[in-house]
Design an enzyme around this catalytic site. Sequence first.
Site, short mmCIF file in Angstrom:
data_model
loop_
_atom_site.label_atom_id
_atom_site.label_comp_id
_atom_site.label_asym_id
_atom_site.label_seq_id
_atom_site.Cartn_x
_atom_site.Cartn_y
_atom_site.Cartn_z
N GLU A 1 10.85 -8.33 -26.19
CA GLU A 1 11.67 -8.58 -27.38
C GLU A 1 13.04 -9.15 -26.98
OE1 GLU A 1 12.25 -5.01 -29.60
OE2 GLU A 1 12.99 -6.03 -31.40
N ASP B 1 20.89 -7.48 -36.24
CA ASP B 1 21.24 -6.27 -36.97
C ASP B 1 22.42 -5.48 -36.42
OD1 ASP B 1 18.77 -7.25 -37.65
OD2 ASP B 1 17.77 -5.31 -37.69
N TYR C 1 20.26 -3.58 -28.12
CA TYR C 1 19.82 -4.45 -29.19
C TYR C 1 20.97 -5.22 -29.88
CZ TYR C 1 17.58 -4.17 -33.95
OH TYR C 1 17.08 -4.36 -35.20
#
Length: 423
Positions: free
Chosen positions: A393, A168, A349
């Site tokens: 994650e 993303d 991220y």
Amino acid sequence: MNTTLDRAAVDVLLANWTGAYTVPSRALYPHQWSWDSAFVAIGLRHVSARRAQRELESLFGAQWADGRVPHIVFDPAAAPEGYFPGPDFWRSTGHPASPAVATSGLVQPPVHALAAWLTFRADPAQARRRGFLPRLYPRLAAWHRYLATRRGVDDLVAIVHPWESGMDNSPAWDDALCRVEPTPTHGFRRRDLLHVQAAERPTDTDYGRYVRLAGDYRDSGYADRLADAQFVLLDPMVNALYAASESALADIAAEIGEDPRPHREVAERASAALVARLFADGFCHAYDVHERRLDRQRTVAGLTPLVVADLPVAPALVKSALGDHFRLGRTALPPSYDLTGPAFDPDRYWRGPGWFNTTWLVWHGLTQHGELDHAARLRDATLTAARQAGFREYLHPFTGEGRGATDFSWTAAVVLDLLRTAP
Ligand code: 2M8
């Protein structure tokens, strides 16, 4: 030691199983996510072939009439404030093509046919008894038809939102996102920051842009008018998985007595277009359809075309993986973004940390292309990273420290697959 890791991975998958599918993370992502479920099936098949089949079947139970497989299927029993953007944002149930259950309207990388084929192979007799492939094949074929007809750009498929790439917050989207006016932060309430530190998540400005693009797509009736869409990109990982999954569809078709040839032809055309359109300077890059140009930054997505069998540029990709940009085998996990790139951030991220699912794709690709020594080293490093950090994650690529959510399903699943697939 491996027995302990194996047991711990199974425990995570059992704890995140809802009865019909596996949530990526109980806290951060309390619904079903599309490509997460595909990776989960790849791990779960070693524990229970039936459960792995159900994971995919439940996802395809929420397929839209137009063939799209939504990127999130919402759990009606979960608290509405648990995740943003939730069902109220997507308003899917008002759409004529949507299923009864609330879903998002975006899609994610098409790993599903590959996962279905691997799941079948884990226990063919049991899968045949349940009619797993004959039931799933028409749905998988409709999903790929959606991509080809609604998202097709020449022989490749386009994404219309960064969330559709699965990566993303990748720096490969920065240029295209700059043209998007962010929705002001007072217009929505982020939930992700309740669970993960802000430094490990997208900025508010980027989040505002995601919300704007998703809202515009929703307001178009999820119409896929690519000429009008603001963000239309060709991503190397999405297209590599599309080609690899078309090959898997051919294998599935042959297994159930359907004609595999149309799938082989699509796979070959997609693979050729991927090389012709996205490969430059030893690497595969994202391509901006409106701007008609490649984004020359390097992300791990550019290594994943190794999953495509007989890819003529595979040796160049292996060389790039081993070089300074990714240092394959010399970091805890391959970074999600070029270690020497201007936007590299080891904590945030998809802008630098290592991820287990993309690592699995690189490992699978190396194995496919006979690069067994590199594959074995990557497997060992990945198992060491999981042993040290747990099933996080994502990880800091140098120190291997955990980032993002804990007890993460696809991390446990791909670790399990690495443990149970004999080197
Ligand atoms: C992340 O994406 C979601 C939106 O889909 C989010 O940040 O809220 C991504 O890492 C994506 O690839 C993944 O499928 C999802 C669930 O694990 O989380």
